[in-house]
Design a protein around this motif. Structure first.
Motif, PDB file in Angstrom:
ATOM      1  N   SER A  32       0.105  -6.974  35.350  1.00 40.24           N
ATOM      2  CA  SER A  32      -0.247  -5.625  34.892  1.00 40.24           C
ATOM      3  C   SER A  32      -1.709  -5.308  35.185  1.00 40.24           C
ATOM      4  N   PHE A  33      -2.583  -6.275  34.972  1.00 39.96           N
ATOM      5  CA  PHE A  33      -4.005  -6.070  35.227  1.00 39.96           C
ATOM      6  C   PHE A  33      -4.266  -5.883  36.719  1.00 39.96           C
ATOM      7  N   ALA A  34      -3.599  -6.662  37.562  1.00 40.15           N
ATOM      8  CA  ALA A  34      -3.778  -6.527  39.008  1.00 40.15           C
ATOM      9  C   ALA A  34      -3.269  -5.178  39.500  1.00 40.15           C
ATOM     10  N   ASN A  35      -2.152  -4.711  38.957  1.00 39.72           N
ATOM     11  CA  ASN A  35      -1.639  -3.397  39.341  1.00 39.72           C
ATOM     12  C   ASN A  35      -2.578  -2.284  38.884  1.00 39.72           C
ATOM     13  N   ALA A  36      -3.162  -2.439  37.705  1.00 41.22           N
ATOM     14  CA  ALA A  36      -4.107  -1.432  37.217  1.00 41.22           C
ATOM     15  C   ALA A  36      -5.356  -1.387  38.081  1.00 41.22           C
ATOM     16  N   LEU A  37      -5.833  -2.558  38.487  1.00 41.87           N
ATOM     17  CA  LEU A  37      -7.022  -2.586  39.339  1.00 41.87           C
ATOM     18  C   LEU A  37      -6.722  -2.042  40.733  1.00 41.87           C
ATOM     19  N   ALA A  38      -5.535  -2.323  41.263  1.00 39.77           N
ATOM     20  CA  ALA A  38      -5.191  -1.842  42.601  1.00 39.77           C
ATOM     21  C   ALA A  38      -5.019  -0.332  42.630  1.00 39.77           C
ATOM     22  N   ASP A  41      -9.585   4.071  41.063  1.00 38.60           N
ATOM     23  CA  ASP A  41     -10.180   4.994  42.041  1.00 38.60           C
ATOM     24  C   ASP A  41     -10.913   4.254  43.155  1.00 38.60           C
ATOM     25  N   GLU A  42     -11.496   3.118  42.829  1.00 39.79           N
ATOM     26  CA  GLU A  42     -12.287   2.399  43.818  1.00 39.79           C
ATOM     27  C   GLU A  42     -11.426   1.812  44.938  1.00 39.79           C
ATOM     28  N   TYR A  43     -10.219   1.361  44.598  1.00 40.25           N
ATOM     29  CA  TYR A  43      -9.372   0.681  45.580  1.00 40.25           C
ATOM     30  C   TYR A  43      -8.099   1.461  45.917  1.00 40.25           C
ATOM     31  N   LYS A  44      -8.005   2.709  45.469  1.00 43.07           N
ATOM     32  CA  LYS A  44      -6.784   3.482  45.702  1.00 43.07           C
ATOM     33  C   LYS A  44      -6.546   3.733  47.189  1.00 43.07           C
ATOM     34  N   ASN A  45      -7.592   3.974  47.957  1.00 43.61           N
ATOM     35  CA  ASN A  45      -7.455   4.289  49.384  1.00 43.61           C
ATOM     36  C   ASN A  45      -7.848   3.126  50.290  1.00 43.61           C
ATOM     37  N   ASP A  46      -7.930   1.936  49.738  1.00 44.57           N
ATOM     38  CA  ASP A  46      -8.270   0.756  50.535  1.00 44.57           C
ATOM     39  C   ASP A  46      -7.101   0.406  51.460  1.00 44.57           C
ATOM     40  N   PRO A  47      -7.342   0.193  52.752  1.00 43.02           N
ATOM     41  CA  PRO A  47      -6.223  -0.123  53.655  1.00 43.02           C
ATOM     42  C   PRO A  47      -5.575  -1.472  53.362  1.00 43.02           C
ATOM     43  N   ARG A  48      -6.229  -2.342  52.611  1.00 42.38           N
ATOM     44  CA  ARG A  48      -5.631  -3.629  52.244  1.00 42.38           C
ATOM     45  C   ARG A  48      -4.767  -3.538  51.000  1.00 42.38           C
ATOM     46  N   PRO A  50      -1.643  -3.154  48.941  1.00 41.22           N
ATOM     47  CA  PRO A  50      -0.214  -3.217  49.270  1.00 41.22           C
ATOM     48  C   PRO A  50       0.575  -2.003  48.766  1.00 41.22           C
ATOM     49  N   ALA A  51       0.122  -1.352  47.702  1.00 37.78           N
ATOM     50  CA  ALA A  51       0.816  -0.163  47.221  1.00 37.78           C
ATOM     51  C   ALA A  51       0.677   0.977  48.229  1.00 37.78           C
ATOM     52  N   LEU A  52      -0.459   1.064  48.883  1.00 38.61           N
ATOM     53  CA  LEU A  52      -0.665   2.091  49.907  1.00 38.61           C
ATOM     54  C   LEU A  52       0.237   1.842  51.101  1.00 38.61           C
ATOM     55  N   LYS A  53       0.434   0.590  51.474  1.00 39.86           N
ATOM     56  CA  LYS A  53       1.321   0.247  52.587  1.00 39.86           C
ATOM     57  C   LYS A  53       2.762   0.608  52.256  1.00 39.86           C
ATOM     58  N   ASN A  54       3.176   0.383  51.031  1.00 36.00           N
ATOM     59  CA  ASN A  54       4.553   0.698  50.633  1.00 36.00           C
ATOM     60  C   ASN A  54       4.788   2.209  50.631  1.00 36.00           C
TER      61      ASN A  54
END
Length: 60
Positions: A32-38, A41-48, A50-54
């Motif tokens: 849950s903590f990892a999903n919240a951090l991913a 706002d800071e990592y929402k548009n990071d190309p790494r 995995p949620a963005l890839k999905n």
């Protein structure tokens, strides 16, 4: 004669149940903590991310 020796009628799962349960609780909390951090706002548009890839794979 048995290959592994004498069998002892000891319980394994019941005395270890609190450790199994606490392990599952810890894993759920870390997930849950990892999903919240991913999704922050800071990592929402990071190309790494995995949620963005999905999301990009499902939109094509």
């Amino acid at each position: 004669m048995s290959l592994l020796g004498k069998k002892f009628p000891a319980q394994v799962a019941r005395p270890m149940a609190p450790f199994y349960i606490s392990g599952l609780v810890i894993l759920y909390g870390v997930n849950s903590f990892a999903n919240a951090l991913a999704s922050s706002d800071e990592y929402k548009n990071d190309p790494r991310n995995p949620a963005l890839k999905n999301k990009s794979a499902s939109s094509h």
